[in-house]
Design an enzyme around this catalytic site. Structure first.
Site, short mmCIF file in Angstrom:
data_model
loop_
_atom_site.label_atom_id
_atom_site.label_comp_id
_atom_site.label_asym_id
_atom_site.label_seq_id
_atom_site.Cartn_x
_atom_site.Cartn_y
_atom_site.Cartn_z
N HIS A 17 0.84 -1.20 0.00
CA HIS A 17 0.00 0.00 0.00
C HIS A 17 0.87 1.25 0.00
CE1 HIS A 17 -3.73 -2.20 0.61
NE2 HIS A 17 -3.13 -2.91 1.55
N ARG A 46 20.78 -5.35 11.93
CA ARG A 46 22.05 -4.65 11.96
C ARG A 46 23.20 -5.66 11.91
NH1 ARG A 46 18.70 -1.88 15.53
NH2 ARG A 46 18.51 0.39 15.15
#
Length: 205
Positions: free
Chosen positions: A118, A189
């Site tokens: 979306h 990370r």
């Protein structure tokens, strides 16, 4: 004898999946080993290499949480799966392209999406019900050779993961990951580099 047992074990699932592949224009290589029936919605292109192993039932890998493997390929999109790839109750939606290279392993419940689904614009999201065009961001996903992604990790649009790298369980990957590294977290990370003994040394594997 062992080959006969393996054949009999996988044959019913393999037969049903192969029929489904045939009906939905899927190219699948040799020695396909499915446990369960893959949910498949293919309006684009799906190409699968040799020695593809896939779990697609609640009981074949309970840590997946009861799902099965689901492929949704939208019009003009392409999902490429290499040789010696293993999936376990994986969810993949493709709007442009997702490439999964040789030797990749995806743990239970892993999700790969190359689209936001979306718009980030509220007016477009609401307005699509009234004929307003919703601008959705999409970008290809690429997993290099021998990547391992842990259970419940999510890989989002535009991500490239270099060969041999590992994504820890439950991670959300939004940035590229270089080769031979371990990443984890939300967002994922850098954790550390692979040691020499952890890397794939035999190029024939």
């Amino acid at each position: 004898m062992r080959r006969i047992i393996i054949f009999l074990y996988y044959f019913p699932f393999g037969f049903i999946n192969r029929i489904n592949f045939l009906l939905k224009n899927v190219q699948c290589g040799k020695r396909f080993q499915p446990m369960g029936i893959i949910f498949l919605k293919n309006r684009g292109s799906l190409i699968i290499g040799d020695d593809f192993r896939v779990n697609s039932t609640p009981y074949s890998n309970p840590i997946g949480g009861g799902e099965r493997t689901c492929f949704q390929i939208l019009p003009s999109a392409k999902l490429l799966i290499g040789n010696r790839v293993s999936f376990s109750n994986v969810f993949i939606t493709v709007s442009l392209s997702v490439t999964i290279s040789d030797g990749v392993m995806l743990g239970a419940g892993v999700c790969i999406f190359d689209t936001d689904f979306h718009s980030l614009n509220f007016h477009e999201r609401v307005g699509r019900r009234f004929g307003i065009t919703e601008k959705v961001k999409m970008s290809p996903v690429y997993l290099g050779r021998n990547v391992f992604v842990g259970t419940r990790a999510i890989i989002l649009k535009g991500v490239t993961i270099g060969e041999n790298s590992i994504v820890s369980a439950g991670s959300v990957v939004v940035n590229d990951i270089p080769s031979n590294e371990v990443w984890g977290g939300n967002p994922a990370r850098y954790i550390r580099k692979l040691t020499e003994s952890e890397k794939l040394l035999d190029e024939t594997c």
